[in-house]
Design a protein around this motif. Structure first.
Motif, short mmCIF file in Angstrom:
data_model
loop_
_atom_site.label_atom_id
_atom_site.label_comp_id
_atom_site.label_asym_id
_atom_site.label_seq_id
_atom_site.Cartn_x
_atom_site.Cartn_y
_atom_site.Cartn_z
N THR A 1 -3.44 48.55 32.96
CA THR A 1 -4.88 48.39 32.75
C THR A 1 -5.39 47.11 33.42
OG1 THR A 1 -4.81 49.61 30.68
CG2 THR A 1 -6.68 48.15 30.97
N GLN B 1 -9.57 53.11 29.13
CA GLN B 1 -8.55 53.53 28.16
C GLN B 1 -9.13 53.52 26.75
OE1 GLN B 1 -5.05 51.08 28.22
NE2 GLN B 1 -4.06 52.19 26.56
N ASP C 1 -7.87 55.77 33.41
CA ASP C 1 -6.95 55.01 32.56
C ASP C 1 -6.65 55.78 31.27
OD1 ASP C 1 -5.40 53.11 31.37
OD2 ASP C 1 -6.83 51.46 31.62
N GLU C 2 -5.47 56.40 31.24
CA GLU C 2 -5.03 57.19 30.08
C GLU C 2 -6.12 58.14 29.59
OE1 GLU C 2 -2.52 55.41 27.25
OE2 GLU C 2 -1.73 53.92 28.63
MG LIG Z 1 -3.44 50.15 29.32
#
Ligand SMILES: [Mg+2]
Ligand SMILES: Nc1ncnc2c1ncn2[C@@H]1O[C@H](COP(=O)(O)OP(=O)(O)O)[C@@H](O)[C@H]1O
Lengths: 331, 242
Positions: B45, B87, B163-164
């Motif tokens: 991240t 995320q 991000d995820e």
């Molecule tokens: Mg992360």
């Protein structure tokens, strides 16, 4: 579209109101205060409500309009409208200086800085000569297009016009790119930036629109009252009243500030003229000579900001979306 | 010559004494689905935050579309055609789902009507049309992730940093999102994809970089990566849920 019709209908109604209530300078005066506070609070709302940037110093822009106009009229005999335009420029310069420094920072710096800037402006006006210092500025005579400016009626329509204009901008902004961007900034600055929003540009834009409108109201007010000093147009109390009106009515909505002003300004007026205290005494609820009676008579007149404060606390606790929020269905 | 759309050149990011990203280099080619994996705290991240302009890098260069972007603001980078999701999702909570996506679309148009059309199209693409008028803050997490995706797609990006985006989603939801990602790539976009779920990554990625404790542990095709003993050790050793 529906909202534009509502504005038109209400404005039409308001335009006819002076004919209905006749020539009572007192009531016209109260109505002028309502229109002015509605417009001030709507202008503040563009920055505070849409963009979530709470200004605690809007008196600075109001005062900038008022002082610039009064100085240009009294010292240089300028047309009041020229004074108004010059006031907008001065207010926007103050706004740009504040915004370009503070909007680089995150968090509550803007709120703090707005108080600081307003205090600097107030102290400057208090200490400079050309602003009349502690004496302020008195205008013996003013004229525009041969209107009778000793009557309150032209100012009633002037305030109404500025209010309609401000609401028009607020409404238009809401459905425009800028309005959406301001709301995005209010909701989440990181998300906003990642979606391509230049944070400081749009915050400054909102501040400039808000400050410019506020200064127009300051100019109009000054010519209406014909006397200004720092406590009349640059006081922190004014800034606070503007915010509380918006919060109580409903921050971030088009109609909240109007509703807030319609409810609160007459209430403040009643407190100021001690109507409530008088009623309590004449109804025999409180004896005039009792401790409470004396207290009410002596202090209620000065209590309207206190009452605003109490209402605000209740609002934040029980209706965080303001009075208007009570009528909104949750999606 | 192969066209690198994104080039990460010896990038490091320190937080005080904590080295979150340490001397990372790699390149992402056009139209790739590029996976960035590694255990929790590996620096994924943080690297995204550097690329998208939210953190200044401590050292190194980031080149996007033949231009150094290290010193650009996030909004400028978005306008160059790079969009990211978060995320920890960041819905514009009190606005509606549709309004959230309209705001994304405003990065490519000034007209509210056009922005709305683009937004409606993207809501359809991720399957959120039924929720258009709901307040974004009220959605369950799975739908919030879809909203993140719809919102960045509305900026019509050349490159997406995700991000995820499948984090916390169930199997069907993950499959839907992976389908959308493939489709977006087929239309010409490039995707950099942070993911914890190894299965999702190997299913969809052309190329994978593995980070561990801020350093690049390995890179290669999904087959190479899944067969790499060091990678397996890092994942198992870290005791994470990959
Ligand atoms: Mg992360
Ligand atoms: N803003 C920050 N300040 C200080 N340390 C941070 C910050 N952001 C991330 N870190 C640290 O950087 C390291 C990498 O975190 P992160 O990039 O979130 O990992 P990942 O996304 O791979 O799970 C962690 O040790 C984390 O504590």
């Amino acid at each position: 579209m529906k909202q534009i019709i509502i504005i038109a209908v209400i404005a039409g109604f308001a335009a006819l109101l002076p004919l209905a209530i006749g020539d009572s300078p007192y009531f016209i005066g109260v109505l002028i205060s309502v229109l002015m506070m509605a417009a001030l609070s709507s202008a503040w709302n563009i920055l505070g409500g849409y963009a979530g940037q709470y200004s605690f110093g809007h008196a600075a822009y109001f005062g900038a309009g008022a002082y610039t106009t009064m100085i240009l009229i009294s010292k240089f005999n300028f047309n009041p409208l020229v004074g108004m335009v010059a006031g907008i420029i001065v207010a926007c310069i103050i706004a740009l200086i504040t915004g370009s420094i503070v909007f680089r920072l995150r968090g509550h710096y803007f709120g703090l800085a707005s108080i600081a800037v307003a205090e600097i402006v107030r102290l400057s006006a208090l200490n400079f000569d050309f602003t009349g210092g502690a004496q302020g500025i008195l205008l013996s005579d003013v004229s525009l297009w041969g209107m009778d400016l000793n009557s309150k009626i032209p100012f009633y329509y002037g305030m109404l016009l500025v209010l309609v204009f401000t609401l028009g901008i607020a409404l238009n902004l809401r459905k425009s790119k800028t309005g959406y961007y301001l709301q995005a900034i209010r909701e989440d600055q990181d998300a906003a930036a990642s979606l391509g929003i230049n944070l400081s540009f749009y915050k400054n834009k909102a501040l400039l629109i808000s400050a410019g409108l506020t200064s127009v109201l300051g100019s109009l007010y000054a010519v209406y009252i014909r006397f200004i000093d720092t406590s009349a147009v640059l006081d922190l109390r004014l800034s606070i009243e503007i915010i509380l009106t918006a919060i109580i009515g409903g921050v971030g909505t088009v109609w909240g500030p109007v509703l807030g002003a319609v409810l609160l300004v007459p209430l403040a007026e009643m407190l100021r003229s001690n109507v409530i205290g008088d009623v309590l005494v004449t109804q025999g609820i409180v004896s005039e000579n009792s401790g409470l009676g004396v207290f009410l008579k002596g202090n209620l007149a000065h209590a309207h900001v206190l009452v605003y404060g109490i209402i605000t606390v209740l609002c934040i606790l029980y209706m965080p979306k303001g009075i208007l929020g009570l009528f909104r269905r949750k999606k | 010559m192969i066209q690198h759309l994104l080039h990460i050149n010896h990038v490091s990011k320190h937080f005080g004494g904590n080295v979150a990203v340490s001397d990372i280099s790699f390149s992402v080619d056009e139209k790739q689905i590029f996976g960035l994996i590694g255990p929790n705290g590996a620096g994924k991240t943080t690297l995204f935050n550097c690329i998208s302009g939210f953190y200044p890098v401590t050292s190194g260069d980031i080149i996007f579309d033949n231009r150094a972007i290290n010193n650009l603001r996030p909004d400028e980078i978005c306008h160059m055609g790079m969009a990211r999701t978060w995320q920890r999702v960041k819905p514009l909570g009190s606005l509606t789902v549709l309004e959230n996506v309209i705001i994304g679309a405003f990065s490519i148009t000034n007209s509210t009507k056009e922005a709305e059309e683009i937004a409606i199209e993207q809501l359809l693409a991720v399957g959120l049309s039924d929720y258009a008028q709901k307040t974004a803050g009220s959605l369950p997490i799975g739908l919030k992730k879809k909203l993140e995706l719809a919102r960045v797609l509305a900026t019509h990006p050349k490159m997406l940093l995700l991000d995820e985006i499948c984090g916390g989603l169930n199997h069907t939801e993950t499959e839907t999102i992976l389908g959308i990602i493939r489709e977006v790539r087929n239309k010409g976009a490039t995707i950099v994809f942070i993911e914890h779920d190894m299965k999702a990554v190997t299913a969809v990625c052309d190329w994978i970089v593995v980070l561990n404790s801020g350093e690049k542990l390995a890179e290669g095709t999904p087959q190479e990566i899944t067969g790499n003993p060091e990678v397996i050790a890092a994942y198992l050793g870290g005791g994470h849920n990959a």
